[in-house]
Write an enzyme that holds these catalytic residues in place. Structure first.
Site, PDB file in Angstrom:
ATOM      1  N   ASN A 132      52.904  64.525  28.784  1.00  0.00           N
ATOM      2  CA  ASN A 132      53.354  65.769  29.470  1.00  0.00           C
ATOM      3  C   ASN A 132      54.727  66.785  29.376  1.00  0.00           C
ATOM      4  O   ASN A 132      55.929  66.060  29.815  1.00  0.00           O
ATOM      5  CB  ASN A 132      52.914  65.952  30.944  1.00  0.00           C
ATOM      6  CG  ASN A 132      51.265  65.477  30.674  1.00  0.00           C
ATOM      7  OD1 ASN A 132      50.341  65.603  32.114  1.00  0.00           O
ATOM      8  ND2 ASN A 132      50.597  65.187  30.035  1.00  0.00           N
ATOM      9  N   CYS A 148      49.458  61.205  27.458  1.00  0.00           N
ATOM     10  CA  CYS A 148      50.124  61.613  26.906  1.00  0.00           C
ATOM     11  C   CYS A 148      51.616  61.289  27.698  1.00  0.00           C
ATOM     12  O   CYS A 148      51.599  61.437  28.464  1.00  0.00           O
ATOM     13  CB  CYS A 148      49.828  62.862  26.493  1.00  0.00           C
ATOM     14  SG  CYS A 148      48.345  62.907  25.511  1.00  0.00           S
ATOM     15  N   GLY A 184      34.786  43.742 -10.812  1.00  0.00           N
ATOM     16  CA  GLY A 184      34.680  45.115 -11.614  1.00  0.00           C
ATOM     17  C   GLY A 184      35.285  45.826 -11.082  1.00  0.00           C
ATOM     18  O   GLY A 184      35.305  47.034 -12.165  1.00  0.00           O
ATOM     19  N   HIS A 218      52.855  67.353  24.797  1.00  0.00           N
ATOM     20  CA  HIS A 218      52.173  68.790  25.178  1.00  0.00           C
ATOM     21  C   HIS A 218      52.009  68.928  26.376  1.00  0.00           C
ATOM     22  O   HIS A 218      52.619  68.893  27.021  1.00  0.00           O
ATOM     23  CB  HIS A 218      50.914  68.491  25.019  1.00  0.00           C
ATOM     24  CG  HIS A 218      50.072  67.326  25.762  1.00  0.00           C
ATOM     25  ND1 HIS A 218      49.455  68.268  26.653  1.00  0.00           N
ATOM     26  CD2 HIS A 218      49.821  66.613  25.995  1.00  0.00           C
ATOM     27  CE1 HIS A 218      49.069  67.360  27.535  1.00  0.00           C
ATOM     28  NE2 HIS A 218      49.103  66.076  26.569  1.00  0.00           N
ATOM     29  N   GLY A 274      45.324  59.175  19.482  1.00  0.00           N
ATOM     30  CA  GLY A 274      45.490  60.392  20.899  1.00  0.00           C
ATOM     31  C   GLY A 274      46.550  60.638  21.559  1.00  0.00           C
ATOM     32  O   GLY A 274      46.188  61.512  23.057  1.00  0.00           O
ATOM     33  N   TYR A 288      37.738  64.539  31.126  1.00  0.00           N
ATOM     34  CA  TYR A 288      38.632  65.695  30.931  1.00  0.00           C
ATOM     35  C   TYR A 288      38.034  65.987  29.833  1.00  0.00           C
ATOM     36  O   TYR A 288      37.477  65.229  28.436  1.00  0.00           O
ATOM     37  CB  TYR A 288      39.498  65.682  31.811  1.00  0.00           C
ATOM     38  CG  TYR A 288      39.836  65.180  29.729  1.00  0.00           C
ATOM     39  CD1 TYR A 288      40.496  65.516  28.998  1.00  0.00           C
ATOM     40  CD2 TYR A 288      40.958  63.855  30.257  1.00  0.00           C
ATOM     41  CE1 TYR A 288      41.156  64.628  27.836  1.00  0.00           C
ATOM     42  CE2 TYR A 288      41.656  62.665  29.130  1.00  0.00           C
ATOM     43  CZ  TYR A 288      41.820  63.354  28.330  1.00  0.00           C
ATOM     44  OH  TYR A 288      42.556  62.503  26.921  1.00  0.00           O
TER      45      TYR A 288
END
Length: 405
Positions: free
Chosen positions: A354, A352, A224, A334, A330, A316
């Protein structure tokens, strides 16, 4: 004798052109000379008068079966006119725009017969009202709308995000189109019931023009559910940016259009896992082919958002500069000044990559959504498609993810 023969021949030739009223040629000439009998106007209107639950994309036509059409008007229940077009011979009329859901339409048709007399006919019908509707948003893998006329990286993935679960994926996929110039081979891959991703077999070539469309209006999508409206967007592919982060060397090598333009020391995930509250958290930078999602300066990074309490041993909450995001859970490249000592030799991050201040700023300004970032020779589980790992999926498995495969 010569004269007689010539005359006889002349008589014979002349006799071939003589035709009586009974021969077919004469009958044809006589019939064509008789004018047709004048007839009153006659029209055929589709859908039929009183029809209900009409498909808003179904055919609506007014046809003069005798005589010609002199005027056709079509209005909805609010009195708003529906534009239409007439054929040059004034025998067929059609609307030029799609009809709406749950509308009541009235057609007023004026025609003229070959007898010269006008005639007017009225007909009404109503269109279906869906139980539910869905809209398809054309986005990046970051969930942000694709910008009309925007520039994206060679690893750009088109996402069709539906705001309702799709029951009939095949019906929906038939309405999803991606056209490129120059042409490239590509396919859709259903991540779940609300998200279909499209990518080519190989990275785009710089300069490619891409048009993505979700032509779902009026389409039944199962259970539908109907398409609410169409969407389309056109964008281009910018310069080829490919970055290779190699844990063997702990360097990020950045290429533009195949030329190495920068090498950046990095510190990646420290490795290992920790289980908190029944949840296992990995500290690896997963190997695989990522793409740039978006970037922010600054961004607040909070470990509690993925289950690691701030007050725990590895928790952190920091404000981070020049952060370029490459995974939905995430992972960023950076700036982090406190790990400059480790960059290029030791992995100490939570996952991450760095970089020092100069490199992080440069990469932030250099990057565009869709740029490729390959992470090689790290530990941990391979990057998953839901983490922005579309390019980590082998092509045969990607094709199998199509509802039309």
């Amino acid at each position: 004798m010569l004269v007689v023969i010539g005359l006889l021949g002349a008589v014979t030739v002349m006799s071939r052109d003589v035709c009586t009223a009974d021969c077919p040629a004469a009958q044809t000439k006589i019939a064509s000379a008789i004018p047709p009998t004048p007839a009153p106007a006659a029209t055929d209107i589709s859908p039929r008068d009183g029809a209900r639950e009409v498909d808003p994309l179904g055919p609506v036509t007014v046809t003069a079966t005798a005589g010609r059409l002199t005027a056709v008007t079509m209005v909805n229940e609010a009195g708003v006119s529906v534009p239409g077009v007439m054929t040059p011979d004034d025998t067929v009329w059609k609307p030029t725009v799609p009809l709406g859901y749950g509308r009541f339409y009235t057609l007023t048709v004026t025609a003229e017969g070959t007898d010269g007399r006008p005639a007017t006919h009225n007909s009404s019908f109503s269109t279906l009202t869906p139980r539910n509707q869905t809209k398809a948003y054309l986005t990046t893998t970051a969930g942000t709308p694709i910008r009309e006329g925007g520039s994206y990286g060679i690893g750009m993935v088109v996402v069709a995000h539906f705001d309702e679960p799709i029951v009939d994926r095949a019906a929906a996929e038939r309405r999803l189109k991606v056209k490129t110039w120059p042409p490239v081979q590509g396919s859709w891959y259903w991540l779940d019931d609300q998200n279909a991703h499209w990518r080519p077999q190989r990275y785009f070539a710089a300069g490619t023009e891409v048009t993505a469309s979700a032509n779902i209006y009026g389409a039944p999508l199962g259970g539908g559910l109907y398409g609410q409206e169409d969407s389309t967007v056109t964008f281009t592919i910018g310069d080829a940016h490919v970055s290779v982060a190699d844990d063997t060397t702990k360097q990020v090598s950045v290429y533009e259009n195949g030329v190495l333009v920068r090498t950046m020391p990095t510190s990646m995930g420290m490795g290992g896992t920790e289980t908190i509250g029944g949840q296992t958290i990995s500290f690896w930078t997963q190997p695989g082919v990522y793409s740039v999602l978006d970037k922010a300066n600054p961004v607040i990074m909070d470990s509690s958002t993925y289950g690691l309490p701030i007050n725990s041993r590895l928790g952190y909450r920091e404000t981070i500069k020049y952060a370029t995001r490459i995974s939905t859970d995430g992972i960023y490249l950076h700036q982090l000044d406190s790990t400059v000592w480790a960059q290029g030799n030791t992995n100490v991050s939570h996952g991450c990559l760095n970089l020092n201040a100069e490199n992080a700023k440069w990469f932030y300004e250099f990057s565009q959504p869709g740029d490729i970032v390959e992470v090689r020779n790290t530990g941990g589980e391979p990057l998953e498609v839901w983490q922005n790992g579309d390019w980590s999926v082998p092509w045969d498995r990607w094709l199998a993810g199509s509802a039309l495969s």
